[in-house]
Each structure stands twice: as structure tokens, then as C-alpha cells.
Design an enzyme around this catalytic site. Structure first.
Site: not given
Ligand code: NAD
Length: 501
Positions: A185, A262, A296, A394
Site C-alpha cells: 500500500k 519504523e 526520518c 518532528e
């Protein structure tokens, strides 16, 4: 400057799902717009998958798993297919990079690097499964034991929009190398490069049904959620935001699925006064502004020892101001357009918050000369306090927070003072300090006097809110296989006798 971007050649007419060897629309015919980040105009329609489409894709993957031949092929035979996939990705790297850059806003040179990394991922896991050593143990004269590494079944792979093609390869390569079949996906913001996988896999000879793909959104009732909740998908490998990871964790719980997560990061780069400042500045500028800051493992909090703090901030800001913002297609561009207007708004809102919380020393707004699209100036805040939102949260864009520290203990406290724990970068010429700091820092990965380079054999993953489990090297083999212990009797059979009168 206004838009001069043109669509790459070879664009499909529409983004479709790929199920059981065929491109198909959604069963209910629903579609959504995909946006070009340079203009924010829709440039293509994509099929929006729902539960019914996921059911079809899982049925195809399940059939390919049950009927074979993929799961029972010799590792060497599977490795040959993976090798061909790597070759094809390499020969198409320019097209792939152009599509990725156009769709995601990544600078073209960096998109090219990511396409090469995708090819490497397939080559690496091809080698690894051939070289795989299985465990065996024995108790002399009594018993021997060995471990069967078995593919698990249908792997659900859910990926984000940053470096999408490479991150898809990072999951696809080990999942299929180990004999599983998959449903991918891709992220809804960036489905274009994923639409090239079917052609690559068909040409490489991957059997029909091993790879399936459902496009669309992640939320309840849509493709991502339906994959997580499908009872016949025993494992989910997810990369994305920590909050999405938490939701998936809860949604997968009723089936006790295997999960690899993750997730997000707010990684510290710690610069001690004894560091090579030139190298530290270069690497930390690259570490937060490459990939448009949509990385990331970005070192988005820089902690600098007090005695070199003023010099560091001044030189860092000057270098950040020289980072070239440009069109994604321009090979001299270093920072291009953020992926989507929603994300642009989020990053810009953090810049406004930062202006209230800290001292702005570079950037701070829309990149000059770009009236349309998601172009943000490389932005640097200094004197950022640990309770500031731009220190804790973040941002996932070209924005960095710099904070001074006085001692090793304070540096460590600051480094560990967020809910994340993905990466840490340490700059010092004192080896003892570097190793001791690495031990104590709460991060899944540590780079000492280094920018973000990674050996594919090493574990990749985060601690705290940055993830669950590790992939990379043998950890990926572990995640995508079932370790079945087989016990063999080598001696006399000593069955305890029960119930005999
Ligand atoms: P996201 O969590 O919004 O979406 C990721 C994927 O999950 C998308 O495909 C989305 O459609 C799907 N999704 C959303 N809700 C879902 C649900 N309820 N069930 C199932 N699937 C769902 O993340 P994003 O904004 O696409 O990506 C950026 C984030 O990814 C950042 O936080 C970044 O740090 C993180 N990231 C982490 C790593 C890592 O290795 N740790 C690597 C890259 C990106």
C-alpha cells in the site's frame, strides 16, 4: 520564478491497483487526485482502494503463496529473480528518478541516489538468502535440532511518501526474497514511482500474484486500514508517523500480527568543542536539509558545546543561506519542493511557532522567487530551549533547532529529552567520550563523526516512539520468516509411561 516543470515521459494514463498480474481500477470506481508539488495542480488520477480491493489483492497473494512456486523455490532461484529486478531498476534509474522527483518534489540528483539504493536493496537480499546459515544444535548421542526458516504468508507493506520507491524496495526485497507474497500500500501523496514496480517484476520473471498493490488512503475503511485488519495478512511492515504506528499496533492486536514499525524521529546531532567543526557543519547541514528535510533520520536538533556555540551558529547559518533552493528537475538544486500543500502548511506553521520560541538565524519563510508550490527556505533557529515545540516535535522539513550545552551530562540529558529515539550523530575527537555517549544515548542508530551512511547488513530501527523491532540484514530475514524448531531423537526412546497399570 514560476513553474517550468514538465511531466516526465512515460507517465501512465492513470494510477491503478495491480492485482493478480493485472492493472485494475477500484471495484467501486473511486479515484483521487495526485498533486504536482511544484504547482500544486493535480496531474494524474489514482484509484482509491477500499476493503473490497484489499480483499481481492490478499486473495491473489494467498493463492500465489498456497499454490507456489515462489515460497518453495530454492533460495538461489529466487535470488536470480531478485538480481534481475536490481538490473532492471538500474537500467531504468533515470526514468525512475524523474518520476520520483516530479511526484514527490525531491531534487533530481537525490532521487537518482535513492533509485540506486533501491537496486542495491534487491541485490543485497538476493545475496543474503543464498548465504543464509541455518542454526543447528546437538546433544551428542541424544538429539539434534535444527531451525527451519519458513516464509510466513502474505506480508502487508505500508509505506510513506518520503523517498517512496526506495522505502518500498526496503520492504519488498526481504519480504519476497524469503518466499512470502505481498500486498503493498504505497503512500497516497506519491503513488507514481510505485506504478513502475509491476513492469519491473513482470520483466524479471516474478510469478504472478507474488506482488500485489492497492493504492489509496490509510484511514478506516480505506486501503491501509483494511490491510492491517485483514485476518489473512499475518504480518505488517509499516513506515510512517509514530501516531499512525500506534493506531496500527492497536488495530493489529486482535490477530497478534507480526509488526515492524519504523516511525518518526527528532534526532540529535551533538557537537563537542573538540570536534572537527568544518566536517561537523558540512554533515549537519546535509543531515537536515538533504531530501528537503523529509528524512526520518534527519539530525534536526543540533546540540553544540558552549565554547564553540557562537562560532558554530554563525557559520551554520551562513552555510544554510547558501543551500540552493530550486526546481526538483534542476541538477544543481539542493532543496526543492515539499511533497504536498498540507505538509507545506504544517512546516510553515512550525516556522511561525519557532519565531515565538527561539532566535531565527536563517530562512524563515517561503523560498524567494517561487510563487507557487511548496518551496520553503532552509530555516535555522538558535537558542532553542528543550521545552520548545520545535525542539520536541518532528517537523519533517528543512528546519533545524540549535541548542547550547555546557557539559557531557547536559548534552546527554538534552539528547534524550524527547519522546523519539531513532538516530543520534556525535561529533568529537575524543574516542572514549564518543563510545560512552553512544552507549548512553537513547537512539536505535548512532553515527560517530559521520553523516548518514548505512551498511545494509546493520540493524535499522528506533527506540521509544521511533519504532518497534529492527529490519536490515538478518533482522529482516528474522521478521519475514517463521523460525520453526525441529527436534530429532538420536538415541533410545525414553518415553515416560503414563496411565499404564
Ligand atoms: P503516515 O503515518 O501519515 O502514513 C504512512 C502510510 O500509512 C501511508 O501509506 C498512509 O496511507 C498509511 N496509513 C495512514 N493511516 C493508516 C491506518 N490507520 N492504517 C494503515 N495505514 C495507514 O506517514 P507519512 O506522513 O506518509 O510519512 C512521514 C512519517 O514517516 C514521518 O514521521 C517520518 O519520520 C516517518 N518515516 C520513518 C522512517 C523510519 O524508518 N523510521 C522512514 C521514513 C519515514
Amino acid at each position: 520564478m514560476t513553474d517550468t516543470t514538465t511531466a516526465p515521459t512515460g507517465l501512465p494514463e492513470k494510477i491503478r491497483h495491480y492485482i493478480d498480474g493485472e492493472f485494475v481500477d477500484s471495484l467501486d470506481g473511486e479515484e483521487f487526485d495526485v498533486i504536482n508539488p511544484v504547482t500544486n495542480d493535480p496531474y494524474i488520477r489514482a484509484a482509491s482502494g477500499k476493503k473490497a480491493d484489499v480483499d481481492r489483492a490478499v486473495a491473489s497473494a494467498k493463492r500465489a503463496f498456497a499454490e507456489g512456486p515462489w515460497p518453495t523455490m530454492l533460495p538461489r532461484e529466487r535470488a536470480r529473480v531478485l538480481g534481475r529486478i536490481a538490473d532492471i531498476v538500474e537500467t531504468r534509474e533515470q526514468t525512475l528518478a524523474e518520476m520520483e522527483s516530479f511526484d514527490s518534489g525531491l531534487p533530481i540528483t537525490q532521487a537518482l541516489g535513492q533509485a540506486r539504493r533501491a537496486a542495491e536493496n534487491f541485490r543485497f537480499f538476493a545475496d543474503l538468502i543464498v548465504a543464509q546459515i541455518d542454526e543447528a544444535y546437538k546433544v551428542p548421542g541424544r538429539q539434534a535440532n535444527y531451525v527451519n526458516r519458513k516464509p510466513i504468508g502474505v506480508a502487508g507493506l505500508i509505506t510513506p511518501w518520503n523517498t517512496p520507491f526506495m522505502l518500498e524496495s526496503w520492504k519488498l526485497a526481504p519480504a519476497i526474497a524469503t518466499g512470502n507474497t505481498v500486498v503493498l500500500k504505497p503512500a497516497e501523496f506519491t503513488p507514481l514511482s510505485a506504478s513502475l514496480w509491476p513492469g519491473i517484476f513482470e520483466e524479471a520473471g516474478l510469478p504472478q500474484g507474488v506482488f500485489n498493490m492497492v493504492n489509496g488512503f490509510g484511514e478506516e475503511g480505506f486501503a491501509g486500514d483494511s490491510l492491517v485488519k485483514h485476518p489473512e495478512v499475518p504480518l505488517i511492515s509499516f513506515t510512517g508517523e509514530s501516531s499512525t504506528g500506534q493506531l496500527i499496533f492497536a488495530n493489529a492486536a486482535p490477530w497478534l500480527k507480526g509488526l515492524s514499525m519504523e516511525l518518526g524521529g527528532k534526532s540529535p546531532a551533538v557537537v563537542f568543542a573538540d570536534a572537527d567543526l568544518d566536517a561537523a557543519i558540512n554533515a549537519t547541514v546535509f543531515g537536515v536539509f538533504s531530501l528537503n528535510g523529509e528524512r526520518c533520520t534527519a539530525g534536526s536538533r543540533i546540540l553544540v558545546e558552549e565554547s564553540v556555540y557562537d562560532e558554530f551558529v554563525e557559520r551554520y547559518a551562513a552555510q544554510a543561506k547558501r543551500v540552493k533552493v530550486g526546481l526538483p528537475s534542476d541538477p544543481t538544486t539542493e532543496v526543492a519542493a515539499l511533497v504536498h500543500p498540507e505538509h507545506y502548511e504544517k512546516v510553515m506553521s512550525y516556522i511561525e511557532i519557532g519565531k515565538q520560541e527561539a532566535r531565527l538565524v536563517a530562512g524563515g519563510g517561503r523560498a524567494e522567487g517561487f510563487e507557487t508550490g511548496n518551496f520553503v527556505q532552509p530555516t535555522v533557529f538558535a537558542d532553542v530551549m528543550p521545552d520548545a515545540r520545535i525542539f520536541q516535535e518532528e517537523i519533517f522539513g528543512p528546519v533545524v533547532a540549535i541548542t547550547p550545552f555546557k557539559s557531557d551530562a547536559e548534552a546527554l540529558e538534552l539528547a534524550n529529552n524527547t519522546r523519539y529515539g531513532l538516530a543520534a550523530y556525535i561529533w568529537t575527537s575524543d574516542l572514549k567520550r564518543a563510545h560512552n555517549f553512544s552507549q548512553a544515548v537513547e537512539a536505535g542508530m548512532v553515527w560517530l563523526n559521520s553523516n548518514n551512511v548505512r551498511d545494509l547488513r546493520t540493524p535499522f530501527g528506533g527506540v521509544k516512539a521511533s519504532g518497534l523491532g529492527h529490519e536490515g540484514g538478518y533482522r529482516s530475514i528474522d521478521f519475514y520468516t517463521e523460525a520453526q524448531a525441529v527436534h530429532i531423537n538420536l538415541g533410545e526412546v525414553h518415553n515416560p509411561v503414563f496411565g499404564k497399570q
